[in-house]
Design a protein around this motif. Sequence first.
Motif, PDB file in Angstrom:
ATOM      1  N   THR A   5       0.833  -1.198   0.000  1.00  0.00           N
ATOM      2  CA  THR A   5       0.000   0.000   0.000  1.00  0.00           C
ATOM      3  C   THR A   5       0.874   1.256   0.000  1.00  0.00           C
ATOM      4  O   THR A   5       0.445   2.325   0.435  1.00  0.00           O
ATOM      5  N   ALA A   6       2.095   1.129  -0.488  1.00  0.00           N
ATOM      6  CA  ALA A   6       3.086   2.195  -0.311  1.00  0.00           C
ATOM      7  C   ALA A   6       2.817   3.429  -1.153  1.00  0.00           C
ATOM      8  O   ALA A   6       2.982   4.549  -0.697  1.00  0.00           O
ATOM      9  N   LEU A   7       2.420   3.239  -2.408  1.00  0.00           N
ATOM     10  CA  LEU A   7       2.311   4.376  -3.314  1.00  0.00           C
ATOM     11  C   LEU A   7       0.905   4.446  -3.896  1.00  0.00           C
ATOM     12  O   LEU A   7      -0.065   4.440  -3.173  1.00  0.00           O
ATOM     13  N   GLY A   8       0.753   4.499  -5.206  1.00  0.00           N
ATOM     14  CA  GLY A   8      -0.542   4.735  -5.816  1.00  0.00           C
ATOM     15  C   GLY A   8      -1.340   3.491  -6.101  1.00  0.00           C
ATOM     16  O   GLY A   8      -2.059   3.431  -7.097  1.00  0.00           O
ATOM     17  N   ALA A   9      -1.239   2.487  -5.230  1.00  0.00           N
ATOM     18  CA  ALA A   9      -1.987   1.255  -5.456  1.00  0.00           C
ATOM     19  C   ALA A   9      -2.239   0.557  -4.130  1.00  0.00           C
ATOM     20  O   ALA A   9      -1.608   0.851  -3.118  1.00  0.00           O
ATOM     21  N   THR A  37      -4.994   6.297  -4.404  1.00  0.00           N
ATOM     22  CA  THR A  37      -4.140   7.100  -3.540  1.00  0.00           C
ATOM     23  C   THR A  37      -4.756   7.283  -2.162  1.00  0.00           C
ATOM     24  O   THR A  37      -4.082   7.742  -1.239  1.00  0.00           O
ATOM     25  N   LYS A  38      -6.027   6.930  -2.012  1.00  0.00           N
ATOM     26  CA  LYS A  38      -6.689   6.930  -0.716  1.00  0.00           C
ATOM     27  C   LYS A  38      -7.788   5.879  -0.742  1.00  0.00           C
ATOM     28  O   LYS A  38      -8.161   5.369  -1.801  1.00  0.00           O
ATOM     29  N   GLY A  80      -1.217   5.267   3.362  1.00  0.00           N
ATOM     30  CA  GLY A  80      -1.276   3.915   2.822  1.00  0.00           C
ATOM     31  C   GLY A  80      -0.408   2.942   3.594  1.00  0.00           C
ATOM     32  O   GLY A  80      -0.813   1.801   3.871  1.00  0.00           O
ATOM     33  N   LEU A  81       0.786   3.363   3.975  1.00  0.00           N
ATOM     34  CA  LEU A  81       1.708   2.484   4.686  1.00  0.00           C
ATOM     35  C   LEU A  81       1.146   2.035   6.030  1.00  0.00           C
ATOM     36  O   LEU A  81       1.263   0.861   6.405  1.00  0.00           O
ATOM     37  N   ARG A  82       0.552   2.962   6.777  1.00  0.00           N
ATOM     38  CA  ARG A  82       0.040   2.596   8.096  1.00  0.00           C
ATOM     39  C   ARG A  82      -1.125   1.622   7.985  1.00  0.00           C
ATOM     40  O   ARG A  82      -1.283   0.729   8.834  1.00  0.00           O
ATOM     41  N   GLN A 180       9.149   1.718 -13.694  1.00  0.00           N
ATOM     42  CA  GLN A 180       8.511   0.643 -12.952  1.00  0.00           C
ATOM     43  C   GLN A 180       8.037   1.132 -11.595  1.00  0.00           C
ATOM     44  O   GLN A 180       8.825   1.664 -10.818  1.00  0.00           O
ATOM     45  N   SER A 181       6.772   0.941 -11.315  1.00  0.00           N
ATOM     46  CA  SER A 181       6.259   1.163  -9.974  1.00  0.00           C
ATOM     47  C   SER A 181       6.464  -0.119  -9.165  1.00  0.00           C
ATOM     48  O   SER A 181       6.609  -1.209  -9.738  1.00  0.00           O
ATOM     49  N   PRO A 182       6.484   0.000  -7.835  1.00  0.00           N
ATOM     50  CA  PRO A 182       6.622  -1.218  -7.026  1.00  0.00           C
ATOM     51  C   PRO A 182       5.513  -2.219  -7.338  1.00  0.00           C
ATOM     52  O   PRO A 182       4.355  -1.851  -7.476  1.00  0.00           O
TER      53      PRO A 182
END
Length: 231
Positions: A5-9, A37-38, A80-82, A180-182
């Motif tokens: 959940t780190a970035l835009g996904a 993003t949310k 997202g990370l939390r 490349q995104s994660p």
Amino acid sequence: MVIDTALGACVAGVFADGGVDAGAGLHVLGLRSEQMTKGHQERLAGMVRDAVADAAKEAGGGFEAIDRIGVTVGPGSFTGLRVGLAAGRALALAWGAALHGIRSTQLVAAAARNSGRAEELLVALTAPRGQVWVEAFAAGGLQSLGAPKALEASDFDAFARNFASIAGTATCGDIPCFEQSPRAVAVSGLACSYLSKAELLYVRTADAGVFQIETPFCRDMTRALSIALEP
């Protein structure tokens, strides 16, 4: 299982056992991924449920068959990370599974290595406020050359020109870039020795620190998962 959940996904994936220790060869059994993003908190529990259901159809078993959980710890969106880390902790406790942290930059580097990129590599991810998150990796593998850090855009170009190629979502002039995104599936390129403690990594320009996930938030996430995962 891998939760990202780190970035835009928002991603939840279940993978066949045995490949992580070898560093390659994981087989996707169930995968759910949505660009966002949310809204991670509202969607993640259902995605976990559906990914596990797909894995059960593919290979049998269910939640009880999952013995390891990897969750992205940063750099990335704090919100997202939390959500992802709270979910990982709740699931690890409920399932008796081991919990590991995975840096977003590691997933990008692993994807580049899986695509045949063997040279020394700079992973660069677009960050808020015009900044760029960066981490360098040694040639031929996934050995980090230093902790992730955030650079101002004005400093990034000069820093990036120390490397022959870049992987990620940020680019620099004419330096070849593997865009490349994660991706959770890139965990197939990560041996267990590269995994870390599941603690939030919040990278800023001046320093990088570890922040604790609030206990009430963990309880809320646990309740949401319990409801979504009821038989």
